[in-house]
Design an enzyme around this catalytic site. Structure first.
Site, PDB file in Angstrom:
ATOM      1  N   ARG A  27       4.833 110.711  68.543  1.00  0.00           N
ATOM      2  CA  ARG A  27       4.413 110.826  70.019  1.00  0.00           C
ATOM      3  C   ARG A  27       3.370 111.782  70.414  1.00  0.00           C
ATOM      4  O   ARG A  27       3.560 112.339  71.586  1.00  0.00           O
ATOM      5  CB  ARG A  27       5.751 110.848  70.691  1.00  0.00           C
ATOM      6  CG  ARG A  27       6.704 109.775  70.564  1.00  0.00           C
ATOM      7  CD  ARG A  27       6.442 109.052  71.897  1.00  0.00           C
ATOM      8  NE  ARG A  27       7.554 107.761  71.409  1.00  0.00           N
ATOM      9  CZ  ARG A  27       8.675 107.473  72.211  1.00  0.00           C
ATOM     10  NH1 ARG A  27       8.714 108.030  73.267  1.00  0.00           N
ATOM     11  NH2 ARG A  27       9.456 106.269  72.046  1.00  0.00           N
ATOM     12  N   ARG A  31       3.414 111.804  77.405  1.00  0.00           N
ATOM     13  CA  ARG A  31       3.648 112.517  78.782  1.00  0.00           C
ATOM     14  C   ARG A  31       3.204 113.931  78.725  1.00  0.00           C
ATOM     15  O   ARG A  31       3.410 114.408  79.878  1.00  0.00           O
ATOM     16  CB  ARG A  31       5.137 111.968  79.169  1.00  0.00           C
ATOM     17  CG  ARG A  31       4.971 110.452  79.759  1.00  0.00           C
ATOM     18  CD  ARG A  31       6.446 110.073  79.657  1.00  0.00           C
ATOM     19  NE  ARG A  31       6.997 109.986  78.591  1.00  0.00           N
ATOM     20  CZ  ARG A  31       8.315 109.569  78.422  1.00  0.00           C
ATOM     21  NH1 ARG A  31       9.184 109.151  79.469  1.00  0.00           N
ATOM     22  NH2 ARG A  31       8.840 109.693  77.136  1.00  0.00           N
ATOM     23  N   ARG A  40      -2.295 106.883  82.330  1.00  0.00           N
ATOM     24  CA  ARG A  40      -1.341 106.082  82.655  1.00  0.00           C
ATOM     25  C   ARG A  40      -1.349 105.696  84.080  1.00  0.00           C
ATOM     26  O   ARG A  40      -0.804 104.546  84.677  1.00  0.00           O
ATOM     27  CB  ARG A  40       0.217 106.477  82.096  1.00  0.00           C
ATOM     28  CG  ARG A  40       1.159 105.468  81.978  1.00  0.00           C
ATOM     29  CD  ARG A  40       2.591 105.938  81.919  1.00  0.00           C
ATOM     30  NE  ARG A  40       2.930 106.916  82.754  1.00  0.00           N
ATOM     31  CZ  ARG A  40       4.069 107.455  83.142  1.00  0.00           C
ATOM     32  NH1 ARG A  40       5.184 107.346  82.053  1.00  0.00           N
ATOM     33  NH2 ARG A  40       4.287 108.417  83.852  1.00  0.00           N
ATOM     34  N   ASP A  77       4.083 100.381  71.316  1.00  0.00           N
ATOM     35  CA  ASP A  77       5.397 100.569  71.076  1.00  0.00           C
ATOM     36  C   ASP A  77       6.031  99.761  70.182  1.00  0.00           C
ATOM     37  O   ASP A  77       5.473  98.696  69.890  1.00  0.00           O
ATOM     38  CB  ASP A  77       6.214 100.737  72.739  1.00  0.00           C
ATOM     39  CG  ASP A  77       7.686 100.949  72.558  1.00  0.00           C
ATOM     40  OD1 ASP A  77       7.377 102.361  72.821  1.00  0.00           O
ATOM     41  OD2 ASP A  77       8.560 100.525  72.468  1.00  0.00           O
ATOM     42  N   TYR A 154      17.938  97.031  70.604  1.00  0.00           N
ATOM     43  CA  TYR A 154      17.622  96.848  71.925  1.00  0.00           C
ATOM     44  C   TYR A 154      17.333  95.392  72.409  1.00  0.00           C
ATOM     45  O   TYR A 154      17.527  94.768  73.434  1.00  0.00           O
ATOM     46  CB  TYR A 154      15.888  97.205  72.055  1.00  0.00           C
ATOM     47  CG  TYR A 154      15.918  98.911  72.115  1.00  0.00           C
ATOM     48  CD1 TYR A 154      16.071  99.722  73.054  1.00  0.00           C
ATOM     49  CD2 TYR A 154      15.526  99.509  70.808  1.00  0.00           C
ATOM     50  CE1 TYR A 154      15.917 101.187  72.819  1.00  0.00           C
ATOM     51  CE2 TYR A 154      15.372 100.961  70.506  1.00  0.00           C
ATOM     52  CZ  TYR A 154      15.646 101.647  71.837  1.00  0.00           C
ATOM     53  OH  TYR A 154      15.446 102.991  71.571  1.00  0.00           O
TER      54      TYR A 154
HETATM   55  O1  CP3 Z   1       3.773 108.570  68.315  1.00  0.00           O
HETATM   56  C1  CP3 Z   1       2.700 108.065  69.071  1.00  0.00           C
HETATM   57  O2  CP3 Z   1       2.113 108.691  69.818  1.00  0.00           O
HETATM   58  C2  CP3 Z   1       2.658 106.557  69.256  1.00  0.00           C
HETATM   59  C3  CP3 Z   1       3.368 105.854  70.318  1.00  0.00           C
HETATM   60  C4  CP3 Z   1       4.543 105.412  70.191  1.00  0.00           C
HETATM   61  C5  CP3 Z   1       5.452 105.048  71.566  1.00  0.00           C
HETATM   62  N1  CP3 Z   1       6.708 104.775  71.095  1.00  0.00           N
HETATM   63  C6  CP3 Z   1       4.812 105.414  72.775  1.00  0.00           C
HETATM   64  C7  CP3 Z   1       5.600 105.383  73.993  1.00  0.00           C
HETATM   65  C8  CP3 Z   1       5.533 105.223  69.123  1.00  0.00           C
HETATM   66  C9  CP3 Z   1       5.351 105.234  67.706  1.00  0.00           C
HETATM   67  C10 CP3 Z   1       6.759 104.767  69.961  1.00  0.00           C
HETATM   68  C11 CP3 Z   1       7.943 104.356  69.115  1.00  0.00           C
HETATM   69  C12 CP3 Z   1       9.159 104.114  69.795  1.00  0.00           C
HETATM   70  N2  CP3 Z   1       9.271 103.357  71.061  1.00  0.00           N
HETATM   71  C13 CP3 Z   1      10.569 104.418  69.087  1.00  0.00           C
HETATM   72  C14 CP3 Z   1      10.747 104.740  67.627  1.00  0.00           C
HETATM   73  C15 CP3 Z   1      10.761 106.235  67.600  1.00  0.00           C
HETATM   74  C16 CP3 Z   1      11.526 106.973  68.435  1.00  0.00           C
HETATM   75  O3  CP3 Z   1      11.128 107.721  69.385  1.00  0.00           O
HETATM   76  O4  CP3 Z   1      12.573 107.073  68.331  1.00  0.00           O
HETATM   77  C17 CP3 Z   1      11.279 103.956  69.980  1.00  0.00           C
HETATM   78  C18 CP3 Z   1      12.751 103.778  69.784  1.00  0.00           C
HETATM   79  C19 CP3 Z   1      10.672 103.214  71.114  1.00  0.00           C
HETATM   80  C20 CP3 Z   1      11.470 102.515  72.332  1.00  0.00           C
HETATM   81  C21 CP3 Z   1      10.999 103.204  73.650  1.00  0.00           C
HETATM   82  N3  CP3 Z   1       9.626 103.300  73.863  1.00  0.00           N
HETATM   83  C22 CP3 Z   1      11.599 104.093  74.419  1.00  0.00           C
HETATM   84  C23 CP3 Z   1      13.353 103.955  74.463  1.00  0.00           C
HETATM   85  C24 CP3 Z   1      11.163 104.487  75.586  1.00  0.00           C
HETATM   86  C25 CP3 Z   1      11.566 104.988  76.820  1.00  0.00           C
HETATM   87  C26 CP3 Z   1      12.182 106.387  76.398  1.00  0.00           C
HETATM   88  C27 CP3 Z   1      10.882 107.390  76.364  1.00  0.00           C
HETATM   89  O5  CP3 Z   1      10.794 108.020  75.380  1.00  0.00           O
HETATM   90  O6  CP3 Z   1      10.423 107.351  77.525  1.00  0.00           O
HETATM   91  C28 CP3 Z   1       9.799 104.099  75.270  1.00  0.00           C
HETATM   92  C29 CP3 Z   1       8.581 104.195  76.171  1.00  0.00           C
HETATM   93  C30 CP3 Z   1       7.356 105.052  75.564  1.00  0.00           C
HETATM   94  N4  CP3 Z   1       6.710 104.529  74.149  1.00  0.00           N
HETATM   95  C31 CP3 Z   1       6.509 106.151  76.022  1.00  0.00           C
HETATM   96  C32 CP3 Z   1       5.579 106.617  74.933  1.00  0.00           C
HETATM   97  C33 CP3 Z   1       4.427 107.300  75.178  1.00  0.00           C
HETATM   98  C34 CP3 Z   1       6.715 106.696  77.302  1.00  0.00           C
HETATM   99  C35 CP3 Z   1       6.239 105.723  78.320  1.00  0.00           C
HETATM  100  C36 CP3 Z   1       5.800 106.363  79.587  1.00  0.00           C
HETATM  101  O7  CP3 Z   1       4.483 106.883  79.505  1.00  0.00           O
HETATM  102  O8  CP3 Z   1       6.534 106.434  80.378  1.00  0.00           O
END
Ligand code: CP3
Length: 355
Positions: A27, A31, A40, A77, A154
Site C-alpha cells: 500500500r 491515503r 483521489r 484493488d 467479500y
Molecule cells: O499496495 C499498493 O499500493 C497497491 C494497491 C492496493 C490497494 N489494495 C489499493 C487500495 C492493493 C495491493 C490492495 C489489496 C487489497 N485490497 C487487499 C489485500 C491486501 C490487504 O491489505 O489485506 C484487500 C483485502 C483489499 C480490499 C479492500 N480495498 C478493502 C477492504 C478496502 C477498504 C479498506 C481500506 O483499507 O480502505 C480497499 C480500498 C483500497 N484499496 C484503498 C487503497 C489505496 C483505500 C481506498 C481509498 O482511497 O479510500
C-alpha cells in the site's frame, strides 16, 4: 523496451546475490500521502482512480518520487476480479467495499461465469502499460491479485466481515460449492495475472489476507489449493526473464512450509512470525518478504530504525530477503517515517550481503 536499471527486487525474489536488501511497502501508494488524497479527490472516488490508467499511473509513481524504493506496485484493488465476474463493486465512503450482488448459495455459484478479462479488466492492463512507459526501466513493476479465498470472503459476505460466517458455513455445509467458487475465481485470476504479465508486470503477488482464518485442513483445501492452481497456470518467463511469484498469506505461521511447496518463488510474512523462524519453516526453498509491524511507523524515528535493524537481523545473512512491512501501511502514518525506514534499509542491510 528499456533495460531495467534496478533489478534488486527481481534478484532477491529469486534468492540471487544482491549488494543490499531491496525494499518496497505494501500500500505504498495510498491515503497516508497528501498527494494521493489530492489525486483521489480530483478523480471523485477510489474506483474512478483505478479505472483511469493515467491517474492510476500517477498515484503509482507518487511514492517513488518521495522514497528510494526498489519496486512500483500497480495501483488497483483485488476486488476488481469479482467486479468483472458481475458482482457490482462499489466503495461506500468510510465503510469499505460492498457488492450489489453477493454470491451466497449454490445457484449463485453455478451461475457465475469466468469473464473475458480483456473486455472487463482492460483498464488494468492499460494502466500496466502506462506505468511501464512512465517507469522507463527505473525499477520493476509488481502486478497483483487477491487469492480466491480472500476474494471469496467479500463475494460471499457482500463486503468486509468479522468472522466470515457465510463463507465458513459453506466450507462446512457445502464444501463442493465452495470448491466450485474457488475454481472459477482461480480460473479468472490466471487469465487476469497472465494478461498483467503480458502487459508488462515483472513480478506478481497474490494477497491472501484471510486464508489463515480457516482451520489448517480447510486452508489447504480452499485457499492453498486455489493458489496452487494459479501458480501452476502462470506465465513464468517473459523476454528471457523469470517472472517471480510471491504468495502472501497473512498470519500463515507454520503454514509457510506448505506454501513453500507450491512452486512460488517467495512468500510474504507478517510480523507475527520472526523471519528467522520463517526461514526454518521454508528451509531456503523460497525468498521471504517482510515483515516490520506497520504500527512501528506510528512510533519515533529511532523506533523505526531499531525495527528495521531487528527485522534485518532476524532474517540474517545471505540473499533471499525483500524488506517490507508485515501488512499494508495505514493512513495515519507520517510520510517522513517512511523516509526513515527506507534510508535505514539502505544503510543497515549491506552488512548481511557479500559485496
Ligand atoms: O499496495 C499498493 O499500493 C497497491 C494497491 C492496493 C490497494 N489494495 C489499493 C487500495 C492493493 C495491493 C490492495 C489489496 C487489497 N485490497 C487487499 C489485500 C491486501 C490487504 O491489505 O489485506 C484487500 C483485502 C483489499 C480490499 C479492500 N480495498 C478493502 C477492504 C478496502 C477498504 C479498506 C481500506 O483499507 O480502505 C480497499 C480500498 C483500497 N484499496 C484503498 C487503497 C489505496 C483505500 C481506498 C481509498 O482511497 O479510500
Amino acid at each position: 523496451m528499456t533495460a531495467l536499471r534496478n533489478d534488486l527486487l527481481l534478484r532477491a525474489l529469486l534468492r540471487r546475490p544482491v549488494p543490499r536488501t531491496p525494499v518496497w511497502i505494501m500500500r505504498q501508494a495510498g491515503r497516508y500521502l497528501p498527494e494521493y488524497r489530492a489525486t483521489r479527490a480530483g478523480a471523485g472516488d477510489f474506483m474512478s482512480l483505478c479505472r483511469n490508467p493515467e491517474l492510476a499511473c500517477e498515484v503509482t509513481m507518487q511514492p517513488l518520487r518521495r522514497y528510494a524504493l526498489d519496486a512500483a506496485i500497480l495501483f488497483s484493488d483485488i476486488l476488481t476480479v469479482p467486479d468483472a465476474m458481475g458482482l457490482g463493486l462499489h466503495f461506500v465512503g468510510g465503510e469499505g467495499p460492498k457488492f450489489e450482488r453477493p454470491v451466497q448459495n449454490a445457484d449463485a455459484v453455478r451461475a457465475l461465469r469466468v469473464p473475458d478479462v480483456e473486455k472487463t479488466l482492460g483498464y488494468v492492463f492499460d494502466a500496466v502499460r502506462t506505468i511501464r512507459r512512465e517507469l522507463d526501466g527505473a525499477v520493476p513493476l509488481i502486478g497483483f491479485a487477491g487469492s480466491p479465498f480472500t476474494c471469496g470472503t467479500y463475494m460471499v459476505e457482500g463486503g468486509s466481515s468479522r468472522g466470515f460466517p457465510t463463507i465458513r458455513g459453506l466450507a462446512s455445509e457445502a464444501p463442493e460449492v465452495l470448491d466450485e467458487l474457488m475454481d472459477k475465481v482461480a480460473e479468472t485470476t490466471i487469465e487476469y495475472l497472465n494478461a498483467q504479465i503480458e502487459a508488462g508486470a515483472q513480478a506478481v503477488q497474490i494477497f491472501d489476507t484471510w486464508g489463515a482464518a480457516l482451520e489448517p485442513g480447510d486452508f489447504r483445501r480452499f485457499s492453498l489449493a486455489s493458489m496452487q492452481r494459479i501458480v501452476d497456470g502462470l506465465t513464468r518467463e517473459k523476454d528471457g526473464r523469470r517472472i517471480p511469484v510471491v504468495l502472501f498469506t497473512k498470519g500463515a505461521g507454520e503454514l509457510l512450509s506448505d506454501l513453500a511447496e507450491t512452486g512460488c518463488d517467495a512468500l510474504g510474512v507478517d510480523w507475527t512470525t520472526d523471519l528467522g523462524t520463517a526461514r526454518e519453516y521454508v528451509r531456503d526453498k523460497v525468498a521471504l518478504q517482510g515483515n516490520l509491524d506497520p504500527a512501528t511507523l506510528r512510533e519515533s524515528a529511532d523506533a523505526v530504525r531499531a525495527g528495521v535493524a531487528e527485522t534485518l537481523a532476524s532474517y540474517g545473512d545471505g540473499p533471499g530477503h525483500v524488506f517490507n512491512l508485515g501488512h499494508g501501511i495505514t493512513p495515519d502514518v507520517d510520510p517522513d517515517r517512511v523516509t526513515v525506514l527506507v534510508d535505514a534499509v539502505h544503510e543497515l542491510s549491506p552488512q548481511y550481503h557479500e559485496s
